[in-house]
Design a protein around this motif. Structure first.
Motif, PDB file in Angstrom:
ATOM      1  N   ILE A 270     -20.889  -1.937  24.353  1.00  0.00           N
ATOM      2  CA  ILE A 270     -19.556  -1.525  24.838  1.00  0.00           C
ATOM      3  C   ILE A 270     -18.662  -2.744  25.017  1.00  0.00           C
ATOM      4  O   ILE A 270     -17.536  -2.789  24.496  1.00  0.00           O
ATOM      5  CB  ILE A 270     -19.663  -0.717  26.154  1.00  0.00           C
ATOM      6  N   VAL A 271     -19.140  -3.758  25.733  1.00  0.00           N
ATOM      7  CA  VAL A 271     -18.298  -4.936  26.004  1.00  0.00           C
ATOM      8  C   VAL A 271     -18.112  -5.793  24.749  1.00  0.00           C
ATOM      9  O   VAL A 271     -17.124  -6.525  24.625  1.00  0.00           O
ATOM     10  CB  VAL A 271     -18.849  -5.800  27.164  1.00  0.00           C
ATOM     11  N   ASP A 272     -19.039  -5.686  23.791  1.00  0.00           N
ATOM     12  CA  ASP A 272     -18.951  -6.494  22.567  1.00  0.00           C
ATOM     13  C   ASP A 272     -18.155  -5.824  21.454  1.00  0.00           C
ATOM     14  O   ASP A 272     -18.100  -6.334  20.331  1.00  0.00           O
ATOM     15  CB  ASP A 272     -20.356  -6.828  22.043  1.00  0.00           C
ATOM     16  N   ASN A 273     -17.561  -4.659  21.749  1.00  0.00           N
ATOM     17  CA  ASN A 273     -16.743  -3.946  20.749  1.00  0.00           C
ATOM     18  C   ASN A 273     -17.543  -3.573  19.501  1.00  0.00           C
ATOM     19  O   ASN A 273     -17.049  -3.631  18.379  1.00  0.00           O
ATOM     20  CB  ASN A 273     -15.512  -4.793  20.346  1.00  0.00           C
ATOM     21  N   LYS A 274     -18.807  -3.180  19.702  1.00  0.00           N
ATOM     22  CA  LYS A 274     -19.642  -2.823  18.552  1.00  0.00           C
ATOM     23  C   LYS A 274     -19.209  -1.470  17.971  1.00  0.00           C
ATOM     24  O   LYS A 274     -18.899  -0.532  18.713  1.00  0.00           O
ATOM     25  CB  LYS A 274     -21.116  -2.745  18.954  1.00  0.00           C
ATOM     26  N   CYS A 275     -19.249  -1.401  16.637  1.00  0.00           N
ATOM     27  CA  CYS A 275     -18.949  -0.139  15.946  1.00  0.00           C
ATOM     28  C   CYS A 275     -20.226   0.704  15.944  1.00  0.00           C
ATOM     29  O   CYS A 275     -20.856   0.917  14.911  1.00  0.00           O
ATOM     30  CB  CYS A 275     -18.474  -0.433  14.520  1.00  0.00           C
ATOM     31  N   SER A 276     -20.619   1.172  17.125  1.00  0.00           N
ATOM     32  CA  SER A 276     -21.906   1.855  17.274  1.00  0.00           C
ATOM     33  C   SER A 276     -21.753   3.367  17.085  1.00  0.00           C
ATOM     34  O   SER A 276     -20.657   3.920  17.172  1.00  0.00           O
ATOM     35  CB  SER A 276     -22.508   1.557  18.654  1.00  0.00           C
ATOM     36  N   TRP A 277     -22.892   4.011  16.860  1.00  0.00           N
ATOM     37  CA  TRP A 277     -22.892   5.469  16.700  1.00  0.00           C
ATOM     38  C   TRP A 277     -22.352   6.144  17.948  1.00  0.00           C
ATOM     39  O   TRP A 277     -21.657   7.166  17.862  1.00  0.00           O
ATOM     40  CB  TRP A 277     -24.332   5.944  16.424  1.00  0.00           C
ATOM     41  N   VAL A 278     -22.625   5.584  19.117  1.00  0.00           N
ATOM     42  CA  VAL A 278     -22.232   6.214  20.385  1.00  0.00           C
ATOM     43  C   VAL A 278     -20.710   6.286  20.492  1.00  0.00           C
ATOM     44  O   VAL A 278     -20.142   7.356  20.759  1.00  0.00           O
ATOM     45  CB  VAL A 278     -22.833   5.454  21.595  1.00  0.00           C
ATOM     46  N   VAL A 279     -20.019   5.182  20.282  1.00  0.00           N
ATOM     47  CA  VAL A 279     -18.552   5.198  20.421  1.00  0.00           C
ATOM     48  C   VAL A 279     -17.915   6.021  19.301  1.00  0.00           C
ATOM     49  O   VAL A 279     -16.926   6.725  19.521  1.00  0.00           O
ATOM     50  CB  VAL A 279     -17.961   3.771  20.480  1.00  0.00           C
ATOM     51  N   ASN A 280     -18.491   5.983  18.112  1.00  0.00           N
ATOM     52  CA  ASN A 280     -17.930   6.774  17.019  1.00  0.00           C
ATOM     53  C   ASN A 280     -18.093   8.272  17.262  1.00  0.00           C
ATOM     54  O   ASN A 280     -17.209   9.059  16.920  1.00  0.00           O
ATOM     55  CB  ASN A 280     -18.575   6.368  15.694  1.00  0.00           C
TER      56      ASN A 280
END
Length: 364
Positions: A270-280
């Motif tokens: 979250i803090v690293d601005n990852k393009c993860s499955w969760v945020v997508n």
């Protein structure tokens, strides 16, 4: 011998091969007339960056060859399989040394990233190139007389290119210092995961094992209509890419849902601005107000903003969405694996069942 002892013995045997090939690489380097200072540097580079991880990718080459042959390996078969396993680990090390510099990472495998050692710095760029070059030195020395030598070269070159494609898309989609969720989507995430992770982590080790086991490019199996032609490398790819995607989605989910005690680290996507499955997934499910909250709080080095994002993930029912996804994808994979028709000198269902068994419902 307990399963833990057997696992430790298996790893120790595999690590013993690294010591041999490391010495071989360093001896060749010294034989080129390189000064003692450079020889020490190369040895330190190999020791620091190659053998310290879980070694799952490398050891899975040996495991897969054993499954395909259906028996214990001879000493020569084990050595050749293990060399290919270490070539996969060298590729991983090459990617990680470079990736840590691109991401300005601090630690890797419980120690400072190689480039952060005061004496190393930007020399790590050349060191990463040398880790990659070591792969082709080993392949030349140990496999040049094999009929599948060109196939091995193609495989490593193609997989490297695919991984670098995925890395580029990831870097321009989710830089740590510039949050733009309009670039995020589940489709973009899938592209990144397949190219950046699935090809080299899942397909490469199995394809290496298939080549060294002399699995042919095509073979015929009995079918309801008489017979059918199987392209085993395409078949393996069709299972291993979705398996690799599932593995990374699981990793993304554990970063959000797992405790530090459980996963051995503090989740930072979250803090690293990852393009993860969760945020997508959250972006896909969010209302306009929830999307605004994500835009204002995701990818910020701020504990309070991170809490707001986590609370929103809970509100959107991400845990339930993930559980449904996991059961669906595992059901699809089991069906595909179950449809493999086994023949002598062909693919075995156990290769894929073994991978799936290690991943399904893992908690770390």
């Amino acid at each position: 011998m307990s399963s833990a002892e057997a696992k430790a013995a298996r790893r120790a045997k595999f690590e013993g091969v690294f010591e041999k090939i490391r010495d071989e690489l360093v001896e060749h380097f010294a034989g080129e007339g390189m000064p003692a200072e450079a020889v020490k540097w190369y040895r330190d580079n190999l020791n620091y960056n190659v053998p310290g991880g879980k070694l799952n990718r490398g050891m899975s080459v040996v495991d897969t060859v054993e499954i395909l042959k259906g028996r214990a390996l001879t000493e020569d078969e084990y050595f050749k399989s293990a060399i290919l396993g270490w070539c996969v680990e060298l590729l991983q090390a090459y990617f990680l040394v470079a990736d840590d510099m691109m991401d300005s990472s601090i630690t890797r495998r419980g120690q400072p990233c190689w480039y952060r050692l005061p004496e190393v710095g930007s020399i790590a760029i050349n060191d990463s190139f040398m880790l990659e070059a070591a792969i082709y030195r080993l392949l030349k020395v140990h496999f040049r007389t094999e009929p599948y030598y060109a196939d091995l070269l193609d495989l490593f070159h193609e997989t490297t290119y695919q991984t670098e494609m995925g890395q580029l898309v990831d870097l321009i989609t989710a830089p740590e210092d510039k949050v733009d969720l309009s670039k995020f989507s589940l489709e973009r995430h899938r592209l990144i995961v397949i190219y950046k992770t699935a090809y080299y982590s899942f397909y490469l080790p199995v394809a290496c094992a298939m080549l060294v086991s002399r699995i042919p490019e095509t073979y015929t199996v009995a079918a309801a209509s008489g017979s059918a032609t199987v392209k085993p490398y395409d078949l393996a790819l069709s299972i291993l890419l979705p398996l690799g995607e599932y593995f990374q989605i699981q990793d993304d989910f554990l970063d959000f849902s797992g405790t530090p005690e459980q996963i051995g680290k503090i989740g930072t996507d979250i803090v690293d601005n990852k393009c993860s499955w969760v945020v997508n997934t959250a972006i896909k499910l969010a209302s306009p107000e929830q999307r605004q909250l994500l835009d204002e709080n995701y990818g910020r080095k701020d504990a309070e903003k991170e809490k707001k994002v986590k609370a929103l993930f809970e509100e959107l029912g991400i845990r339930k969405v993930y559980a449904e996804y996991e059961e669906r994808v595992v059901g699809d994979l089991k069906k595909k694996i179950g449809e493999i028709v086994e023949v002598e000198d062909g693919l075995k269902r156990e290769v894929f069942e073994s991978f799936l068994g290690k991943i399904y419902r893992r908690s770390k």
